[in-house]
Design a protein around this motif. Structure first.
Motif, short mmCIF file in Angstrom:
data_model
loop_
_atom_site.label_atom_id
_atom_site.label_comp_id
_atom_site.label_asym_id
_atom_site.label_seq_id
_atom_site.Cartn_x
_atom_site.Cartn_y
_atom_site.Cartn_z
N LEU A 1 0.84 -1.19 0.00
CA LEU A 1 0.00 0.00 0.00
C LEU A 1 0.88 1.26 0.00
CD1 LEU A 1 -3.00 0.80 0.18
CD2 LEU A 1 -2.71 0.93 2.65
N PRO A 2 0.77 2.09 -1.02
CA PRO A 2 1.65 3.27 -1.10
C PRO A 2 1.32 4.35 -0.08
CG PRO A 2 0.13 3.26 -2.94
CD PRO A 2 -0.10 1.98 -2.18
N ILE A 3 0.12 4.31 0.48
CA ILE A 3 -0.28 5.33 1.46
C ILE A 3 -0.17 4.69 2.84
CG2 ILE A 3 -2.16 6.79 2.25
CD1 ILE A 3 -3.25 6.55 -0.68
N ASP A 4 0.84 5.11 3.59
CA ASP A 4 1.01 4.60 4.94
C ASP A 4 1.56 5.71 5.83
OD1 ASP A 4 3.73 4.53 4.07
OD2 ASP A 4 3.55 2.43 3.55
N VAL A 5 2.12 5.38 6.96
CA VAL A 5 2.56 6.40 7.92
C VAL A 5 3.52 7.39 7.28
CG1 VAL A 5 3.77 6.78 10.10
CG2 VAL A 5 2.20 4.86 9.88
N VAL A 6 4.53 6.87 6.58
CA VAL A 6 5.46 7.72 5.83
C VAL A 6 5.28 7.35 4.37
CG1 VAL A 6 7.86 8.43 5.50
CG2 VAL A 6 7.08 7.71 7.77
N PRO A 7 4.73 8.23 3.54
CA PRO A 7 4.45 7.89 2.14
C PRO A 7 5.70 7.40 1.39
CG PRO A 7 3.44 9.98 2.72
CD PRO A 7 4.32 9.59 3.88
N ASP A 8 5.53 6.35 0.60
CA ASP A 8 6.64 5.69 -0.08
C ASP A 8 7.32 6.56 -1.12
OD1 ASP A 8 6.10 3.50 1.47
OD2 ASP A 8 4.96 2.45 -0.08
N PHE A 9 6.65 7.60 -1.60
CA PHE A 9 7.27 8.43 -2.64
C PHE A 9 8.36 9.35 -2.08
CE2 PHE A 9 3.51 10.81 -1.31
CZ PHE A 9 4.05 12.06 -1.03
N LEU A 10 8.46 9.48 -0.75
CA LEU A 10 9.51 10.30 -0.16
C LEU A 10 10.84 9.54 -0.26
CD1 LEU A 10 7.72 11.59 3.06
CD2 LEU A 10 8.19 12.85 0.96
N PRO A 11 11.87 10.19 -0.77
CA PRO A 11 13.16 9.52 -0.92
C PRO A 11 13.68 9.00 0.43
CG PRO A 11 13.19 11.66 -1.98
CD PRO A 11 11.91 11.57 -1.23
N VAL A 12 14.16 7.80 0.44
CA VAL A 12 14.75 7.11 1.59
C VAL A 12 13.77 6.95 2.75
CG1 VAL A 12 16.69 6.99 3.21
CG2 VAL A 12 17.06 7.93 0.93
N ALA A 13 13.31 8.03 3.32
CA ALA A 13 12.43 7.98 4.49
C ALA A 13 11.13 7.25 4.22
CB ALA A 13 12.14 9.39 4.98
N GLY A 14 10.70 7.23 2.97
CA GLY A 14 9.43 6.61 2.63
C GLY A 14 9.38 5.11 2.86
N TRP A 15 10.55 4.47 2.89
CA TRP A 15 10.58 3.01 3.08
C TRP A 15 10.97 2.60 4.49
CZ3 TRP A 15 8.23 0.23 -0.39
CH2 TRP A 15 8.11 0.73 -1.69
N VAL A 16 11.29 3.56 5.35
CA VAL A 16 11.74 3.24 6.70
C VAL A 16 10.64 2.55 7.49
CG1 VAL A 16 12.54 4.22 8.89
CG2 VAL A 16 13.50 5.03 6.74
N ASP A 17 9.43 3.08 7.42
CA ASP A 17 8.33 2.46 8.17
C ASP A 17 8.01 1.07 7.62
OD1 ASP A 17 7.35 3.81 5.86
OD2 ASP A 17 5.31 3.69 6.63
N ASP A 18 8.12 0.90 6.29
CA ASP A 18 7.88 -0.41 5.69
C ASP A 18 8.92 -1.42 6.19
OD1 ASP A 18 7.01 1.81 3.79
OD2 ASP A 18 5.88 0.11 3.03
N ALA A 19 10.17 -0.99 6.23
CA ALA A 19 11.24 -1.88 6.72
C ALA A 19 11.00 -2.27 8.18
CB ALA A 19 12.60 -1.20 6.56
N ALA A 20 10.50 -1.34 8.97
CA ALA A 20 10.21 -1.63 10.37
C ALA A 20 9.07 -2.64 10.51
CB ALA A 20 9.85 -0.34 11.11
N VAL A 21 8.06 -2.52 9.66
CA VAL A 21 6.95 -3.47 9.68
C VAL A 21 7.44 -4.87 9.29
CG1 VAL A 21 4.78 -4.10 8.51
CG2 VAL A 21 5.12 -1.78 9.37
N VAL A 22 8.28 -4.94 8.26
CA VAL A 22 8.83 -6.22 7.82
C VAL A 22 9.68 -6.84 8.94
CG1 VAL A 22 10.47 -7.31 6.22
CG2 VAL A 22 8.73 -5.73 5.37
N ALA A 23 10.50 -6.03 9.60
CA ALA A 23 11.33 -6.53 10.70
C ALA A 23 10.47 -7.06 11.85
CB ALA A 23 12.27 -5.44 11.20
N ALA A 24 9.41 -6.34 12.19
CA ALA A 24 8.51 -6.78 13.26
C ALA A 24 7.79 -8.07 12.88
CB ALA A 24 7.50 -5.68 13.59
N ALA A 25 7.36 -8.17 11.63
CA ALA A 25 6.68 -9.39 11.17
C ALA A 25 7.63 -10.58 11.21
CB ALA A 25 6.13 -9.19 9.76
N LEU A 26 8.88 -10.36 10.80
CA LEU A 26 9.86 -11.45 10.85
C LEU A 26 10.13 -11.89 12.28
CD1 LEU A 26 12.58 -10.75 8.17
CD2 LEU A 26 11.08 -12.72 8.35
N LYS A 27 10.21 -10.94 13.18
CA LYS A 27 10.43 -11.29 14.58
C LYS A 27 9.25 -12.10 15.12
CE LYS A 27 11.82 -9.43 18.97
NZ LYS A 27 12.56 -8.40 19.63
#
Length: 114
Positions: A63-89
């Protein structure tokens, strides 16, 4: 919390995930982890609750619309990476060596030491 998780699972489907992968063209540093989650969802031994959480994680990433929008350079994927890390844990006990091996076959240089 569960309502939010169920909201994001609506955005998960194998087809949507594959289209997402083709659009990102491997630009995500957490792509190996995302693929391992995908293979864990496909595994019939993965409990339904774990599948639900993992589907929610992929749905959030897709979903491109989330806490930090994905279109923002670098920062846009930080929240996604955190969700993936939490799911893996959360699902660590269900990520099997064969899931990681499938990731290595697709991404030979991927580090799957998590």
């Amino acid at each position: 919390m569960w309502k939010l998780l169920l909201f994001f699972t609506r955005f998960y489907s194998p087809g949507r995930f594959l289209r997402f992968l083709s659009k990102t063209k491997g630009k995500l540093h957490f792509l190996p982890k995302l693929l391992a989650i995908f293979y864990c969802i496909q595994d019939k031994d993965t409990p339904k609750l774990v599948r639900l959480v993992l589907m929610g994680a992929i749905g959030y990433v897709i979903l491109p619309i989330d806490v930090v929008p994905d279109f923002l350079p670098v920062a846009g994927w930080v929240d996604d990476a955190a969700v993936v890390a939490a799911a893996l844990k959360f699902a660590a006990a269900y990520i099997k060596p064969e899931h990681k091996e499938k990731v290595r076959r697709i991404l030979p240089f991927a580090h799957c030491d998590w």
